[in-house]
Enzyme design. Structure first.
Site, PDB file in Angstrom:
ATOM      1  N   ARG A   1      -9.120  -9.174  -0.124  1.00 49.75           N
ATOM      2  CA  ARG A   1      -8.198  -8.641  -1.124  1.00 49.75           C
ATOM      3  C   ARG A   1      -7.190  -9.709  -1.562  1.00 49.75           C
ATOM      4  O   ARG A   1      -6.711 -10.487  -0.751  1.00 49.75           O
ATOM      5  CB  ARG A   1      -7.452  -7.447  -0.507  1.00 49.75           C
ATOM      6  CG  ARG A   1      -6.352  -6.880  -1.366  1.00 49.75           C
ATOM      7  CD  ARG A   1      -5.954  -5.522  -0.908  1.00 49.75           C
ATOM      8  NE  ARG A   1      -5.219  -5.508   0.350  1.00 49.75           N
ATOM      9  CZ  ARG A   1      -4.784  -4.385   0.922  1.00 49.75           C
ATOM     10  NH1 ARG A   1      -5.027  -3.220   0.365  1.00 49.75           N
ATOM     11  NH2 ARG A   1      -4.120  -4.432   2.046  1.00 49.75           N
TER      12      ARG A   1
ATOM     13  N   LYS B   1      -5.917   3.207  -1.905  1.00 46.30           N
ATOM     14  CA  LYS B   1      -4.757   4.018  -2.315  1.00 46.30           C
ATOM     15  C   LYS B   1      -3.965   3.356  -3.454  1.00 46.30           C
ATOM     16  O   LYS B   1      -3.618   4.003  -4.418  1.00 46.30           O
ATOM     17  CB  LYS B   1      -3.816   4.263  -1.123  1.00 46.30           C
ATOM     18  CG  LYS B   1      -4.473   4.971   0.053  1.00 46.30           C
ATOM     19  CD  LYS B   1      -3.448   5.391   1.093  1.00 46.30           C
ATOM     20  CE  LYS B   1      -2.676   4.252   1.699  1.00 46.30           C
ATOM     21  NZ  LYS B   1      -3.437   3.343   2.566  1.00 46.30           N
TER      22      LYS B   1
ATOM     23  N   ARG C   1       2.953   7.745   8.281  1.00 50.55           N
ATOM     24  CA  ARG C   1       1.968   6.997   9.068  1.00 50.55           C
ATOM     25  C   ARG C   1       1.681   7.678  10.409  1.00 50.55           C
ATOM     26  O   ARG C   1       0.776   7.295  11.121  1.00 50.55           O
ATOM     27  CB  ARG C   1       2.491   5.603   9.412  1.00 50.55           C
ATOM     28  CG  ARG C   1       2.488   4.601   8.273  1.00 50.55           C
ATOM     29  CD  ARG C   1       1.101   4.164   7.936  1.00 50.55           C
ATOM     30  NE  ARG C   1       0.839   2.757   7.802  1.00 50.55           N
ATOM     31  CZ  ARG C   1       1.028   2.018   6.718  1.00 50.55           C
ATOM     32  NH1 ARG C   1       1.561   2.525   5.651  1.00 50.55           N
ATOM     33  NH2 ARG C   1       0.660   0.755   6.716  1.00 50.55           N
TER      34      ARG C   1
ATOM     35  N   ARG D   1      -4.172  -3.368  12.458  1.00 46.00           N
ATOM     36  CA  ARG D   1      -3.725  -2.310  11.536  1.00 46.00           C
ATOM     37  C   ARG D   1      -4.715  -1.141  11.563  1.00 46.00           C
ATOM     38  O   ARG D   1      -4.322   0.024  11.488  1.00 46.00           O
ATOM     39  CB  ARG D   1      -3.563  -2.866  10.118  1.00 46.00           C
ATOM     40  CG  ARG D   1      -2.328  -3.755   9.996  1.00 46.00           C
ATOM     41  CD  ARG D   1      -2.385  -4.649   8.770  1.00 46.00           C
ATOM     42  NE  ARG D   1      -2.335  -3.915   7.520  1.00 46.00           N
ATOM     43  CZ  ARG D   1      -2.772  -4.412   6.358  1.00 46.00           C
ATOM     44  NH1 ARG D   1      -3.288  -5.623   6.285  1.00 46.00           N
ATOM     45  NH2 ARG D   1      -2.695  -3.684   5.268  1.00 46.00           N
TER      46      ARG D   1
ATOM     47  N   ARG E   1      -2.031 -11.480   1.030  1.00 40.03           N
ATOM     48  CA  ARG E   1      -0.984 -10.967   1.924  1.00 40.03           C
ATOM     49  C   ARG E   1      -1.145 -11.549   3.328  1.00 40.03           C
ATOM     50  O   ARG E   1      -2.247 -11.611   3.846  1.00 40.03           O
ATOM     51  CB  ARG E   1      -1.053  -9.435   1.980  1.00 40.03           C
ATOM     52  CG  ARG E   1      -0.269  -8.754   0.888  1.00 40.03           C
ATOM     53  CD  ARG E   1      -0.485  -7.279   0.873  1.00 40.03           C
ATOM     54  NE  ARG E   1      -0.341  -6.634   2.176  1.00 40.03           N
ATOM     55  CZ  ARG E   1      -0.442  -5.326   2.382  1.00 40.03           C
ATOM     56  NH1 ARG E   1      -0.690  -4.533   1.361  1.00 40.03           N
ATOM     57  NH2 ARG E   1      -0.303  -4.815   3.578  1.00 40.03           N
TER      58      ARG E   1
HETATM   59  P1  AMP Z   1       0.912  -1.184   3.750  1.00 40.47           P
HETATM   60  O1  AMP Z   1       1.254  -2.002   2.530  1.00 40.47           O
HETATM   61  O2  AMP Z   1       1.063   0.289   3.525  1.00 40.47           O
HETATM   62  O3  AMP Z   1      -0.419  -1.580   4.330  1.00 40.47           O
HETATM   63  O4  AMP Z   1       2.020  -1.552   4.864  1.00 40.47           O
HETATM   64  C1  AMP Z   1       2.152  -2.879   5.365  1.00 40.47           C
HETATM   65  C2  AMP Z   1       2.937  -2.853   6.662  1.00 40.47           C
HETATM   66  O5  AMP Z   1       4.253  -2.335   6.444  1.00 40.47           O
HETATM   67  C3  AMP Z   1       2.355  -1.947   7.750  1.00 40.47           C
HETATM   68  O6  AMP Z   1       1.326  -2.603   8.508  1.00 40.47           O
HETATM   69  C4  AMP Z   1       3.602  -1.685   8.603  1.00 40.47           C
HETATM   70  O7  AMP Z   1       3.937  -2.808   9.396  1.00 40.47           O
HETATM   71  C5  AMP Z   1       4.682  -1.533   7.539  1.00 40.47           C
HETATM   72  N1  AMP Z   1       4.813  -0.121   7.077  1.00 40.47           N
HETATM   73  C6  AMP Z   1       4.543   0.366   5.825  1.00 40.47           C
HETATM   74  N2  AMP Z   1       4.780   1.695   5.764  1.00 40.47           N
HETATM   75  C7  AMP Z   1       5.203   2.055   7.005  1.00 40.47           C
HETATM   76  C8  AMP Z   1       5.582   3.288   7.594  1.00 40.47           C
HETATM   77  N3  AMP Z   1       5.547   4.451   6.893  1.00 40.47           N
HETATM   78  N4  AMP Z   1       5.971   3.292   8.894  1.00 40.47           N
HETATM   79  C9  AMP Z   1       5.985   2.168   9.615  1.00 40.47           C
HETATM   80  N5  AMP Z   1       5.633   0.954   9.142  1.00 40.47           N
HETATM   81  C10 AMP Z   1       5.239   0.894   7.836  1.00 40.47           C
END
Ligand code: AMP
Length: 213
Positions: A126, A16, A89, A170, A159
């Protein structure tokens, strides 16, 4: 110039972020990633950042209203077109996004469909460049100089939540929560599915076709 708002849906590591950067360059979109917004709160050491750090490190979801408020504070839908990345999410967030942010605005939800098992290897390899936004993979797209971004020269970051244990969690969270999100956009007639297991440039091509249609 793009007119429709885009909601990008897909598992962690499904591409994405990489694909969003093409759309930003080509169509003038603004990329809004709730993961990036949350990580920036952690980096700044804000109260919110301290509250969410442990949740993110474990690969669990932050509560819906906290993320919604952060998203709302960072977007201006009257004047800009967005790629929403990482929100919604779950089914509740899909409803919240519609009621509080999109409010009937023309929207396409694009799902990056992919086999989750391949993604674990992809994500643990990554590396990201926080300032330039470039995303590397040690196996498939390594940087020219080890540990440095090709574009900005900055140090690449692994990360904290891209380790195998957190990634597995995740993925489980994703598997458990994505169904109602897809149902929501399907019922609104806004869902487009893309096969994201293809090479990145083919995915980009299909994505541009979807956006231009
Ligand atoms: P991402 O960069 O999208 O993989 O997000 C990293 C982490 O941020 C996720 O594993 C969640 O802990 C938190 N996070 C990001 N977006 C959301 C969301 N819309 N709702 C809840 N937690 C989120």
């Amino acid at each position: 110039m793009a007119r429709e708002q885009i909601v990008l849906l897909g598992a962690p590591g499904s591409g994405k972020g990489t694909q969003a950067s093409h759309l930003v360059k080509e169509f003038g979109y603004n990329h809004l990633s709730t993961g990036d917004l949350l990580r920036s709160e952690i980096a700044k050491g804000t109260e919110l950042g301290q509250k969410v750090q442990g949740i993110i490190d474990a690969g669990n979801l932050v509560d819906d209203m906290t993320v919604l408020e952060l998203l709302k504070a960072n977007c201006d839908l009257e004047n800009k077109v967005y790629i929403f990345d990482g929100f919604p999410r779950n089914g509740e967030q899909a409803k919240l996004l519609e009621e509080h942010v999109l409010k009937g605005a023309a929207t396409k939800a694009i799902y990056f469909d992919m086999d989750l098992e391949h993604l674990i290897e992809r994500i643990t390899n990554r590396r990201v460049a926080p300032k330039s936004g470039e995303i590397y993979n040690l196996l498939t797209r390594p940087p020219k100089i080890e540990g440095k971004c090709d574009v900005s020269g900055e140090d690449l970051v692994h990360r904290k939540d891209d380790n195998e244990e957190t990634v597995r969690n995740r993925m489980n969270v994703f598997r458990d929560t994505i169904g109602p999100v897809l149902d929501f956009y399907e019922s609104q007639g806004q869902l487009v599915r893309l096969d994201a297991s293809r090479p990145s440039d083919e995915v980009t091509k299909s994505l541009k076709e979807v956006i231009s249609a």
